[in-house]
Scaffold this motif. Sequence first.
Motif, PDB file in Angstrom:
ATOM      1  N   PHE A  45       0.850  -1.180   0.000  1.00 11.63           N
ATOM      2  CA  PHE A  45       0.000   0.000   0.000  1.00 11.63           C
ATOM      3  C   PHE A  45       0.889   1.234   0.000  1.00 11.63           C
ATOM      4  O   PHE A  45       1.896   1.282   0.698  1.00 11.63           O
ATOM      5  CB  PHE A  45      -0.918  -0.004   1.219  1.00 11.63           C
ATOM      6  N   VAL A  46       0.509   2.240  -0.805  1.00 15.86           N
ATOM      7  CA  VAL A  46       1.341   3.428  -0.959  1.00 15.86           C
ATOM      8  C   VAL A  46       0.636   4.711  -0.539  1.00 15.86           C
ATOM      9  O   VAL A  46       1.272   5.757  -0.445  1.00 15.86           O
ATOM     10  CB  VAL A  46       1.837   3.577  -2.419  1.00 15.86           C
ATOM     11  N   GLN A  47      -0.659   4.649  -0.312  1.00 18.20           N
ATOM     12  CA  GLN A  47      -1.414   5.860  -0.016  1.00 18.20           C
ATOM     13  C   GLN A  47      -2.611   5.511   0.860  1.00 18.20           C
ATOM     14  O   GLN A  47      -3.265   4.494   0.645  1.00 18.20           O
ATOM     15  CB  GLN A  47      -1.885   6.472  -1.345  1.00 18.20           C
ATOM     16  N   ASP A  48      -2.888   6.355   1.857  1.00 16.33           N
ATOM     17  CA  ASP A  48      -4.097   6.250   2.670  1.00 16.33           C
ATOM     18  C   ASP A  48      -4.962   7.461   2.379  1.00 16.33           C
ATOM     19  O   ASP A  48      -4.462   8.585   2.326  1.00 16.33           O
ATOM     20  CB  ASP A  48      -3.774   6.235   4.169  1.00 16.33           C
ATOM     21  N   ASN A  49      -6.270   7.231   2.200  1.00 13.19           N
ATOM     22  CA  ASN A  49      -7.212   8.307   1.909  1.00 13.19           C
ATOM     23  C   ASN A  49      -8.333   8.308   2.934  1.00 13.19           C
ATOM     24  O   ASN A  49      -8.692   7.253   3.470  1.00 13.19           O
ATOM     25  CB  ASN A  49      -7.800   8.132   0.511  1.00 13.19           C
ATOM     26  N   HIS A  50      -8.897   9.485   3.162  1.00 16.51           N
ATOM     27  CA  HIS A  50      -9.989   9.644   4.126  1.00 16.51           C
ATOM     28  C   HIS A  50     -10.994  10.602   3.501  1.00 16.51           C
ATOM     29  O   HIS A  50     -10.640  11.705   3.106  1.00 16.51           O
ATOM     30  CB  HIS A  50      -9.416  10.230   5.418  1.00 16.51           C
ATOM     31  N   SER A  51     -12.235  10.159   3.403  1.00 13.93           N
ATOM     32  CA  SER A  51     -13.275  11.068   2.907  1.00 13.93           C
ATOM     33  C   SER A  51     -14.406  11.114   3.928  1.00 13.93           C
ATOM     34  O   SER A  51     -14.670  10.136   4.614  1.00 13.93           O
ATOM     35  CB  SER A  51     -13.804  10.637   1.535  1.00 13.93           C
ATOM     36  N   ARG A  52     -15.046  12.261   4.007  1.00 16.18           N
ATOM     37  CA  ARG A  52     -16.236  12.435   4.837  1.00 16.18           C
ATOM     38  C   ARG A  52     -17.353  12.874   3.909  1.00 16.18           C
ATOM     39  O   ARG A  52     -17.173  13.763   3.088  1.00 16.18           O
ATOM     40  CB  ARG A  52     -16.008  13.476   5.922  1.00 16.18           C
ATOM     41  N   SER A  53     -18.497  12.234   4.061  1.00 21.71           N
ATOM     42  CA  SER A  53     -19.631  12.534   3.198  1.00 21.71           C
ATOM     43  C   SER A  53     -20.909  12.485   4.016  1.00 21.71           C
ATOM     44  O   SER A  53     -21.002  11.748   4.997  1.00 21.71           O
ATOM     45  CB  SER A  53     -19.728  11.507   2.070  1.00 21.71           C
ATOM     46  N   SER A  54     -21.899  13.238   3.557  1.00 24.28           N
ATOM     47  CA  SER A  54     -23.196  13.249   4.232  1.00 24.28           C
ATOM     48  C   SER A  54     -24.117  12.202   3.614  1.00 24.28           C
ATOM     49  O   SER A  54     -23.846  11.643   2.547  1.00 24.28           O
ATOM     50  CB  SER A  54     -23.813  14.637   4.175  1.00 24.28           C
TER      51      SER A  54
END
Length: 183
Positions: A45-54
């Motif tokens: 794994f080379v990248q961690d992502n975090h998204s917040r959505s309604s």
Amino acid sequence: MNVIQTEIPDVLIIEPKVFGDARGFFYESFNQRAFEEAIGSKVDFVQDNHSRSSKGVLRGLHYQVQQAQGKLVRAVRGAVFDVAVDIRKSSATFGKWVGVELSEDNHRQLWVPPGFAHGFLVLSDSADFLYKTTNYYAPAHERCILWNDSDIAITWPDIAMEPTLSSKDAAGVTLDGAEVFIA
């Protein structure tokens, strides 16, 4: 961890062992050795992502035609319906999809290997969605298949509202017009 096969053999549900008591809980959210044993191959794994959505936000169905990304995804707050669509033309499951609810309560994760389009719909008031990727984000190679393509026919949960889409996702193409993986 418990590994659950889906209808598409390469897509796996990962359930960590959760230790809980009156104070809260603890679980190992990722262990490289255990994960590689579970999927049967080496993964970096080379990248961690975090998204917040309604609630009602639908993101996807995304993929990259070059620098294809495998994704290990989970919801750490709230709940989502997560979908993986096989877009490997030579696969016996080409055009098929699997969907699973991921939530802060069930602690489930989904392994979406390279060669799949991916998306999710937020079921709770809001959701924080985390994912590890096996390749870097490459906007020039990103593509999007329409979330409601009738040929794929995903059965999205009824949330009593129309999904909220980005302009990029609303402009996605159907599977028969999409650039897919040949090998």
